[in-house]
Design a protein around this motif. Structure first.
Motif, PDB file in Angstrom:
ATOM      1  N   ASP A 183       0.854  -1.193   0.000  1.00 56.05           N
ATOM      2  CA  ASP A 183       0.000   0.000   0.000  1.00 56.05           C
ATOM      3  C   ASP A 183       0.891   1.244   0.000  1.00 56.05           C
ATOM      4  OD1 ASP A 183       0.940   0.494   2.593  1.00 56.05           O
ATOM      5  OD2 ASP A 183      -0.890  -0.166   3.571  1.00 56.05           O
ATOM      6  N   LYS A 184       0.306   2.389   0.257  1.00 56.76           N
ATOM      7  CA  LYS A 184       1.098   3.619   0.404  1.00 56.76           C
ATOM      8  C   LYS A 184       0.549   4.347   1.625  1.00 56.76           C
ATOM      9  CE  LYS A 184       4.271   6.515  -0.930  1.00 56.76           C
ATOM     10  NZ  LYS A 184       5.700   6.239  -0.674  1.00 56.76           N
ATOM     11  N   SER A 185       0.503   3.580   2.736  1.00 57.56           N
ATOM     12  CA  SER A 185      -0.191   4.091   3.919  1.00 57.56           C
ATOM     13  C   SER A 185       0.569   5.222   4.617  1.00 57.56           C
ATOM     14  CB  SER A 185      -0.490   2.948   4.902  1.00 57.56           C
ATOM     15  OG  SER A 185       0.661   2.177   5.108  1.00 57.56           O
ATOM     16  N   ASN A 186       1.827   5.434   4.220  1.00 59.31           N
ATOM     17  CA  ASN A 186       2.543   6.574   4.818  1.00 59.31           C
ATOM     18  C   ASN A 186       2.108   7.903   4.189  1.00 59.31           C
ATOM     19  OD1 ASN A 186       3.704   5.770   2.426  1.00 59.31           O
ATOM     20  ND2 ASN A 186       5.822   6.070   3.070  1.00 59.31           N
ATOM     21  N   ALA A 187       1.579   7.843   2.961  1.00 60.51           N
ATOM     22  CA  ALA A 187       1.116   9.080   2.307  1.00 60.51           C
ATOM     23  C   ALA A 187      -0.406   9.118   2.223  1.00 60.51           C
ATOM     24  CB  ALA A 187       1.718   9.173   0.909  1.00 60.51           C
ATOM     25  N   THR A 189      -3.098   8.339   4.048  1.00 63.29           N
ATOM     26  CA  THR A 189      -3.255   7.916   5.436  1.00 63.29           C
ATOM     27  C   THR A 189      -4.644   7.373   5.773  1.00 63.29           C
ATOM     28  OG1 THR A 189      -3.662  10.216   5.973  1.00 63.29           O
ATOM     29  CG2 THR A 189      -1.431   9.384   6.380  1.00 63.29           C
ATOM     30  N   GLY A 192      -5.000   4.043   3.603  1.00 70.56           N
ATOM     31  CA  GLY A 192      -3.907   3.196   4.095  1.00 70.56           C
ATOM     32  C   GLY A 192      -4.201   2.640   5.477  1.00 70.56           C
ATOM     33  N   ALA A 193      -4.808   3.454   6.328  1.00 68.98           N
ATOM     34  CA  ALA A 193      -5.119   2.983   7.693  1.00 68.98           C
ATOM     35  C   ALA A 193      -6.117   1.834   7.646  1.00 68.98           C
ATOM     36  CB  ALA A 193      -5.669   4.138   8.525  1.00 68.98           C
ATOM     37  N   GLN A 196      -4.267  -1.237   6.499  1.00 67.63           N
ATOM     38  CA  GLN A 196      -3.408  -1.734   7.596  1.00 67.63           C
ATOM     39  C   GLN A 196      -4.233  -2.474   8.659  1.00 67.63           C
ATOM     40  OE1 GLN A 196      -0.095  -1.773   8.203  1.00 67.63           O
ATOM     41  NE2 GLN A 196       0.361  -0.921   6.199  1.00 67.63           N
ATOM     42  N   HIS A 213       4.877  -6.433   4.942  1.00 67.01           N
ATOM     43  CA  HIS A 213       4.254  -5.244   4.350  1.00 67.01           C
ATOM     44  C   HIS A 213       5.308  -4.415   3.630  1.00 67.01           C
ATOM     45  CE1 HIS A 213       3.428  -0.848   4.605  1.00 67.01           C
ATOM     46  NE2 HIS A 213       2.384  -1.267   3.924  1.00 67.01           N
ATOM     47  N   TYR A 215       5.669  -0.638   1.247  1.00 68.93           N
ATOM     48  CA  TYR A 215       5.094   0.488   0.523  1.00 68.93           C
ATOM     49  C   TYR A 215       5.290   0.233  -0.972  1.00 68.93           C
ATOM     50  CZ  TYR A 215       5.096   2.737   5.083  1.00 68.93           C
ATOM     51  OH  TYR A 215       4.882   3.028   6.403  1.00 68.93           O
TER      52      TYR A 215
END
Ligand code: GGG
Length: 348
Positions: A183-187, A189, A192-193, A196, A213, A215
């Motif tokens: 995923d791209k849960s750091n950007a 959010t 992505g949350a 996660q 996991h 990115y």
């Protein structure tokens, strides 16, 4: 006595350009493998759309809903500069038949087809599972002040609890060793949350399967660095689309990559090469039919005929190793000659 099982009805949709050339080869190969299906071809294509304004006419749609499976080529035409056509054919089929799993396997059949320098990194045999009914493809959003310098364009990325949960769950059901969630849960959010949370919860139900996991940017890098590290990758609609083009190049290019769109609960399925209509080479006998033939093998497997599916895959592998392939793979055969070469191996 139990009634004899009716022949399976396979709806054949070659559609446009390269699709029209590769789908007959896939049908030819299935017949050579002994598939006793009732193949019925439907007039869904750009000519039909330009004539009627309907991407899929209502009568055809009602047949497609009832079909045991759909064999699909590719959709798109330079004469139709209209996203409604693509959406009204392929996205409608994926969304309305709820084909939420997009299976995109990548397997290297012949060492010479790999662009990777290090021999030990070439043995790629992985599966990308792309969520197929949500994400950026649902067409939500809009353009405000269109055509002005103040224009704002918004494209919504839709991720639902159910949609994310079921694709991750499917990944654990088919994996033997490890599932990697991308995923791209750091950007991103919010989406992505959700990914996660669902990932961690579903993973707890499968303690025998390893988890990792990545990115999406790191996943792209790792796929090029050492694709042999992956077994099953599960991800959203857009990332799955992009990463599977990358993995197609690792096994010989877009012409060879197959895919399946399935619903594991209803058993509905649509099988298609990953490639599009290739208008630059379509109609000249240059298009590689292997992606379509391997998609047919996936369809046969999905219909429960494992041995026949493996025989088709084996015949493809043997033809590729013998250099009996189209120019994109270094051979000199035409589209239909490749179909003949694979079919011959199944008959002999
Ligand atoms: N088999 C994949 C497929 O048909 N994709 C649709 C697509 O990308 N169409 C655009 C095109 O072929 O030019």
């Amino acid at each position: 006595m139990r009634p004899a099982r009716a022949r399976r009805h396979i709806a054949v949709l070659p559609c446009d350009g390269a699709g029209k050339e590769v789908v007959p080869e896939a049908v030819k190969v299935m017949k050579a493998a002994g598939a006793d299906y009732d193949f019925q071809e439907y007039d869904v294509n750009a000519d039909q759309y330009m004539r009627t304004g309907e991407p899929i006419p209502a009568q055809i749609w009602s047949d497609l809903e009832k079909a045991d499976s759909i064999l699909f080529g590719a959709v798109g035409d330079p004469r139709v500069n209209d996203a409604a056509y693509l959406a009204g054919v392929l996205l409608r089929l994926r969304f309305e038949l709820d084909l939420y799993v997009n299976l995109r396997p990548a397997k290297l059949y012949d060492d010479r087809l790999s662009p990777l320098r290090k021999e030990e990194r070439r043995k790629i045999d992985l599966l990308i599972l792309r969520e197929n009914t949500e994400g950026l493809y649902v067409g939500m959003g809009g353009r405000f002040k269109k055509g002005t310098e103040e224009e704002v364009a918004i494209q919504e990325d839709v991720n639902t609890y159910l949609g994310v949960t079921r694709i991750i769950d499917y990944a654990f059901k088919v994996a033997e060793r490890e599932v990697v969630m991308v995923d791209k849960s750091n950007a991103m959010t919010y989406a992505g949350a959700l990914w996660q949370e669902r990932w961690k919860e579903v993973a707890r139900r499968y303690p025998h399967i390893k988890t990792r996991h990545l990115y999406v940017d790191a996943a792209a890098m790792q796929l090029v660095r050492d694709p042999t590290q992956f077994e099953v990758i599960v991800t959203g609609n857009l990332f799955g689309d992009i990463l599977s083009d990358l993995t197609a190049e690792l096994i010989g290019g877009m012409g060879i990559a197959p895919s399946g769109n399935v619903n594991p609960e209803t058993k509905r399925g649509l099988f298609e090469p990953v490639h599009g209509t290739a208008p630059d080479i379509a109609g000249k006998g240059l298009v590689n039919p292997i992606g379509a033939i391997l998609s047919a093998s996936m369809m046969v497997r999905h219909l429960g005929q494992q041995e026949m599916a493996s025989a088709i895959e084996g015949a493809v592998e043997s033809a590729l190793r013998a250099g009996e392939c189209t120019r994109d793979l270094g051979g000199s055969l035409s589209t239909s000659e490749v179909g003949d070469a694979v079919a011959k191996r199944l008959r002999d």
